[in-house]
Motif scaffolding. Sequence first.
Motif, PDB file in Angstrom:
ATOM      1  N   ARG A 160       0.854  -1.210   0.000  1.00 11.30           N
ATOM      2  CA  ARG A 160       0.000   0.000   0.000  1.00 11.30           C
ATOM      3  C   ARG A 160       0.877   1.244   0.000  1.00 11.30           C
ATOM      4  N   THR A 161       1.718   1.325  -1.020  1.00 11.38           N
ATOM      5  CA  THR A 161       2.644   2.458  -1.095  1.00 11.38           C
ATOM      6  C   THR A 161       1.937   3.719  -1.563  1.00 11.38           C
ATOM      7  N   SER A 162       0.988   3.538  -2.447  1.00 15.40           N
ATOM      8  CA  SER A 162       0.134   4.650  -2.882  1.00 15.40           C
ATOM      9  C   SER A 162      -1.128   4.022  -3.440  1.00 15.40           C
ATOM     10  N   SER A 163      -2.049   4.855  -3.878  1.00 18.93           N
ATOM     11  CA  SER A 163      -3.335   4.313  -4.313  1.00 18.93           C
ATOM     12  C   SER A 163      -3.210   3.578  -5.652  1.00 18.93           C
ATOM     13  N   PRO A 164      -3.892   2.441  -5.799  1.00 14.92           N
ATOM     14  CA  PRO A 164      -3.899   1.760  -7.100  1.00 14.92           C
ATOM     15  C   PRO A 164      -4.985   2.308  -8.036  1.00 14.92           C
ATOM     16  N   VAL A 165      -5.645   3.362  -7.579  1.00 17.73           N
ATOM     17  CA  VAL A 165      -6.757   3.952  -8.361  1.00 17.73           C
ATOM     18  C   VAL A 165      -6.616   5.471  -8.305  1.00 17.73           C
ATOM     19  N   LYS A 166      -6.967   6.117  -9.395  1.00 17.68           N
ATOM     20  CA  LYS A 166      -7.004   7.587  -9.386  1.00 17.68           C
ATOM     21  C   LYS A 166      -8.448   8.038  -9.589  1.00 17.68           C
ATOM     22  N   VAL A 167      -8.873   9.005  -8.821  1.00 17.06           N
ATOM     23  CA  VAL A 167     -10.198   9.585  -9.048  1.00 17.06           C
ATOM     24  C   VAL A 167      -9.928  10.929  -9.723  1.00 17.06           C
ATOM     25  N   PRO A 168     -10.296  11.069 -10.984  1.00 17.15           N
ATOM     26  CA  PRO A 168      -9.884  12.279 -11.712  1.00 17.15           C
ATOM     27  C   PRO A 168     -10.556  13.548 -11.181  1.00 17.15           C
ATOM     28  N   ARG A 169      -9.899  14.673 -11.413  1.00 23.68           N
ATOM     29  CA  ARG A 169     -10.498  15.967 -11.048  1.00 23.68           C
ATOM     30  C   ARG A 169      -9.954  17.048 -11.974  1.00 23.68           C
ATOM     31  N   ASP A 170     -10.719  18.107 -12.101  1.00 21.61           N
ATOM     32  CA  ASP A 170     -10.302  19.221 -12.931  1.00 21.61           C
ATOM     33  C   ASP A 170      -9.147  19.960 -12.239  1.00 21.61           C
TER      34      ASP A 170
END
Length: 514
Positions: free
Chosen positions: A462-472
């Motif tokens: 769990r070094t960083s997220s395996p998913v990105k939630v996009p944003r403007d």
Amino acid sequence: MIKEIEIVCPPGQQEDEGALIKIAATALNISPQKISALKILKRSIDARGRRVVYRMQVQVFMDELYVPETFTVKYPDVKTAKPVIIIGAGPAGLFAALQCIELGLKPIIVERGKDVKQRRRDLANINKQGLVNPESNYCFGEGGAGTYSDGKLYTRSTKRGDVNAVLKTFVAHGATEDILIDARPHIGTNKLPQIITSIKDSIVNAGGEVLFDAKVISLLVEFGKIKGVELANGQKIMADAVILATGHSARDIFEMLHHQNILIEAKPFALGVRIEHPQEIIDQAQYHCEFRGPDLPPSYYNLVEQVENRGVFSFCMCPGGIITPCATEAEEIVVNGWSPSKRNNPFANSGTVVQINSEDVKGDMNDPLRMLRFQQEIEKLAFKAGGGNLVAPGQRMIDFVENRISKDLPENSYLPGTKSVELKEILPGWINERLRKALPAFGRKMKGYYTNEAILVGVESRTSSPVKVPRDKETLQHPQVTGLFPCGEGAGYAGGIISAAIDGINCAIAASKI
Ligand SMILES: Cc1cc2nc3c(=O)[nH]c(=O)nc-3n(C[C@H](O)[C@H](O)[C@H](O)COP(=O)(O)OP(=O)(O)OC[C@H]3O[C@@H](n4cnc5c(N)ncnc54)[C@H](O)[C@@H]3O)c2cc1C
């Protein structure tokens, strides 16, 4: 008159004001009596030469009054102000809440876990019985993953916001002022819980709300606009702005977003093992000495190597630390590390991980949860290999590189226990082989590092997220849902306490504009 200079002092004198004044006076060629006060601006250990020294950037006050800065906070009353919902009480969520208050908004934090005190019992169950409560563990609860983290506060995200302002907020809530001057500021796991509670108290005293056992199961969205959230107990909370700061371990949140057709993307991360050495090996290598002595802190290292086009690097190094079980669900093993403020445990550990790119992982390239599933699969394999109760698979370092099972394992700090296993049974070949090549190379850079006294414990996943939630980029809102602010480490915009806090602040500022 005030002059800013750099001074150098031997270990043992770094906190002795009289000694530092004498050194500054010599540097300025004046009498020590002319110096009325000395303020340390930055402090670091320089171990590059044969003689280890402290280097300090100081302000010298000559016949001038020095008024020390005080660190207190005063927040406006926001009890009846416009609400902003913040999902998650980690560093991102807490600092978003403080920023909302400063901007005259009322934060309502909804947190699936428990408060610091109650959470402690669940951590004891993890360490003593190998039992993971999926709602309350090292990642979930008041303060998020930050509360029982190591509390190292350095960051590379200096351009994203005011790091010093975040550090000052920690000081105002009980952290020592040393974090404002040390090149590698560290709070320590024993001190973080009180600081987190104090931040929560500031939020509540200002009229904000912090709800525990409040797990979000659905976002309420109408015609592309956020309206609020629904909790697992059926309660609905309404607001025009929702900051989603749920961290990298909230897999059900990623599933929920996907299920609600809210765009998410697979994200590369890094995976490997935690490596632990006796601390004295690291001290001997870094301080070029037999014994460190009482005047120097336990030493750290930072190692990186390119192996077949991938970075292999040490990560979250904890001198005098403990390897800790950080799973958030049953039947998986995830390891991480922490250390107390004195860093006085006999071991040094660090995550040692290989960068994973999107194309490394098989499966449907259009599936945004592909990297997450890969991460989960390896954590489950590690659990099976350990044989249950959070016993973690381990292997001595040279045995790992030379492909043989360890006859026994060295004494180590991982409380649920370790079992001798060939880690290549758990790690994919392309990760395993890169680690095997990197470790002897690290040993060539740091004398003593490559040793069978070191243990590799699986898996650091769990070094960083395996998913990105996009944003403007400008509004920080999700491109499909007005008023939804993906925030912090889980959404892919932070890596660590400080950057998560800064992202929380930035999201609160963005939320104040709608
Ligand atoms: C053992 C350990 C040591 C670490 N050491 C360091 C260190 O020394 N320095 C450093 O910078 N970083 C360290 N980290 C990493 C650091 O803790 C994280 O980067 C940071 O906490 C991320 O902040 P965040 O607010 O984005 O997410 P998190 O801290 O993960 O917080 C997310 C919160 O959201 C809550 N949540 C999740 N889902 C829901 C839901 N459905 N409904 C309501 N609430 C929900 C969770 O319970 C959690 O409290 C460490 C982490 C661990 C575990």
